[in-house]
Design an enzyme around this catalytic site. Structure first.
Site, short mmCIF file in Angstrom:
data_model
loop_
_atom_site.label_atom_id
_atom_site.label_comp_id
_atom_site.label_asym_id
_atom_site.label_seq_id
_atom_site.Cartn_x
_atom_site.Cartn_y
_atom_site.Cartn_z
N GLY A 27 -15.90 -2.23 6.92
CA GLY A 27 -16.94 -2.01 8.32
C GLY A 27 -18.26 -2.16 8.06
N GLU A 184 3.65 -0.01 -3.36
CA GLU A 184 3.19 -1.14 -4.42
C GLU A 184 3.16 -0.35 -5.80
OE1 GLU A 184 1.10 -4.20 -1.15
OE2 GLU A 184 -0.05 -2.63 -2.18
N ALA A 330 -7.81 -3.13 6.80
CA ALA A 330 -9.11 -3.69 6.99
C ALA A 330 -9.58 -4.45 8.09
CB ALA A 330 -9.29 -4.73 5.69
#
Lengths: 448, 448
Positions: A27, A184, A330
């Site tokens: 951001g 992950e 994101a």
């Protein structure tokens, strides 16, 4: 004798409107990059001197990449050869006074005309101090480096004991949280167990190594589609990860992880990726905060203020389509940052601001070599090799600097052909404070 | 409760002669790589799990490279797919008992048939505890990462003060020792001051930044030729490094460096690269040690023993040509390691061993972009661009893994064209214990 009290923010005075941005995440950088004009003075405050691409942080923890591959110095991104009247300060923000229009930092106060809160999230331990003390979070570069050094210390020590109980405890890895970070990390550990560890540690039987992925809900990757969850579970199981669904970790004393219902797992390693909470700052009224996030309108203005904005993960924008707010990835931060820079320019010209509408570009997760899942717009769900290639492409392209892309790409090409992770260096002392075997080892033998 | 006392070396029994190598530096790896045969069991002990190419360590400290570029995991180099009956243990050696033929480690003892001491050197503070406490050494990866984080914290804080005295102290950098490490660190800082810092920190006047290189002898790079020393001095001065020759640093309290004769320099940063001493282990008789190094014969056998060898920097082999021993660089260690592996095979066959003769391949140092010096065999002395290209080529070729070569080369090509160091990330907490401004800052504001 020099005195720390001689430090101050030291921002030059200006006649232009001053925009203070707290946080150099997606951001923060996206709004700052597009305020590159002579209408504002821009001040960015962060406790880290770099912008990080956190979706790849687990690769630092699992010896795939070094930090410079996923992090870019903020001062390099905003150098004075490219930006005018931009000021970065490496400093902790204590709070804000919306009445006086001041930001409070550890080295003094700063007046703002517009304040942008882009502080993101921090690890949520749900109030469990024992877990907080003994587990490994995975939110920042030092966390990843600590975990990396710890993992390889576990393997080293597993090669140095004939005691089956101690060895098993060193070879049990519990990852709490079935979101992208947990999935992950578990996948990367499983790849490592298959391709690297048996030749690195010939004295250790890696059939005894267990990777547990513990998720409180009834499926992994709960924010993704049920199709993606199902494929991911299948991939994880194929790779030998023990997935425990509907399972809550209640306690961890550094030796034994206790799962609600009574199951216990002896382990020296508990990775806590079970949740995040907004990184709030003091000074906003209670009614502007809901579920740990800051309530904003469609212009990202904080409830009750027209000169304070919140963007990205810390912002809670309720819309019909996203009643629980936007996903914690994101894209909302990037899109809100871009729009806010336009809206700020409109604001100082007295023009009408544009309302934010989130464009969902889909989501991705990687489980292992040739194994990934993707939910794309239009209800398209991919798996396997094609999703894996998409994941690689999207993540390399999303890296900030040209150099980072090059380094990461050459690392990945190398690993694809060699199955080798290159960075398995134990470079940090063990930092967890609990009285674990490794801590006893350090205390007793002072090997540092 | 698990117990650290359940750790042990856990080396399998063998009927073959057991070679124990202490240290995974250039000496250790070169002997181990060539004992790749079925005649020996090889055990390597080191406190680090990687082999490092230390001539490039200063690049990690000055944000040029990440550790994985200059360090290679030892277990990767000696994986069981390539080596049989090779055993690495990450452990500290406490001493040796030559009578019982035992090595003592923190987790137990190990019998050897042949012992190879390849422990190299450690920083020499010449007994000055104040300097030891407050200065930055530059011998290991964590040292380099600490220094890197420290340097950029100095610049950050220089941008956050209006106090000229404090700012000057943050912008003064004192490097003690005019050997290759000191010269190369000073040169890298000067390049950074020229190409990077002014755009990164537009609020700071870098004309005020001073880089002092303090050397006790009458020239820089004393082990190299007078021609190389003279050129290096000229290069350093062109780049704005203040070189002080015949100058000894007597004290440093974290604020003020005192030079013999009374000169004082206010500085937050003193890099100690003034000397090294042998990393001795306990248990050898006093007569086998001279000037902190282990006396060896032409077969690298330690004085008084035919089954203990010392190679590389820790070995002191007096010859007519090298009455003070060989230079403390990689080549003697590499050459001794190679020969020793041959001699060990001869030894077990009852053949005569070969005497060591050092082949001097010359020496190199880099000062900055296009500026390097080289002393080549045959009394040839190079400077400038050609020496610089030679330096790059030799150092890339000397890196161990194919991947390291690739990563370093792409980093250097990138930097050549962009003047950019990429890794200026502050990732470590400040670790120096003195009550400096940064420590006060951390104590007071708890920014970690």
């Amino acid at each position: 004798m020099l005195d720390v009290d001689k430090l101050s923010l030291n921002i030059p005075d200006t006649t232009k409107p001053r925009v203070v941005i707290i946080g150099g995440g997606f951001g923060g950088i996206n709004v700052a990059q597009r305020l590159k004009c002579k209408d504002f003075q821009v001040v960015m405050l962060d406790r880290q001197n770099y912008h990080g691409f956190w979706p790849l942080l687990y690769q630092v923890a699992t010896a795939g990449l070094e930090p410079d591959s996923i992090a870019e110095p903020l001062r390099k991104m905003f150098g004075s050869d490219k930006f005018e009247d931009f000021h970065f300060r490496l400093v902790k923000v204590n709070g804000v006074n919306p009445i006086a229009k001041m930001v409070h930092t550890v080295v003094g106060d700063l007046a703002y005309d517009y304040l942008i809160i882009a502080t993101g999230t921090k690890t949520n331990y749900f109030g469990n101090d024992e877990v907080k003390k003994n587990s490994f979070p995975l939110k920042q570069v030092p966390h990843a480096l600590n975990l990396r050094s710890h993992l390889f210390q576990c393997f080293e020590q597993a090669s140095m004991t004939a005691d089956p109980e101690l060895q098993q405890s060193l070879l049990n890895f519990v990852i709490v949280g079935g979101g992208p970070t947990g999935v992950e990390t578990a996948g990367a550990l499983a790849e490592m167990r298959k391709h690297i560890l048996p030749t690195d540690y010939p004295g250790v039987d890696f059939n005894r190594m267990n990777i547990y992925l513990v998720e409180g809900m009834d499926r992994v990757l709960p924010p993704m589609s049920p199709e993606a969850s199902e494929k991911t579970l299948k991939y994880l199981q194929e790779m030998g990860v023990v997935v425990k669904l509907n399972a809550l970790v209640e306690g961890y004393d550094g030796y034994v992880a206790t799962i609600k219902g009574g199951e216990e797992i002896q382990t020296q390693t508990l990775v806590w990726a079970a949740g995040v909470q907004g990184a709030l700052i003091d000074g906003l009224p209670a009614e502007a905060v809901e579920r740990g996030r800051i309530l904003v309108n469609r212009y990202n203005q904080v409830l009750g203020y027209d000169d304070i904005f919140a963007i990205g993960d810390i912002a809670f924008m309720k819309t019909d389509k996203w009643p629980k707010g936007h996903p914690g990835v994101a894209q909302p931060a990037i899109q809100q940052g871009k729009l806010l820079s336009k809206n700020l320019r409109r604001l100082i010209k007295g023009e009408k601001m544009e309302e934010f509408e989130y464009v969902d570009k889909g989501s991705l997760a990687i489980i292992g070599r040739n194994r990934a899942v993707a939910d794309l717009p239009g209800n398209i769900h991919l798996g396997g090799f094609f999703a894996w290639m998409t994941w690689l492409f999207v993540h390399v392209m999303a890296l900030v600097g040209f150099r980072n892309k090059l380094v990461v790409l050459s690392n990945w090409v190398y690993r694809f052909f060699t199955y080798e992770n290159g960075t398995r260096l134990i470079i940090r002392p063990f930092v967890r404070k609990g009285d674990t075997v490794r801590q006893q080892f350090i205390n007793k033998y002072n090997t540092e």
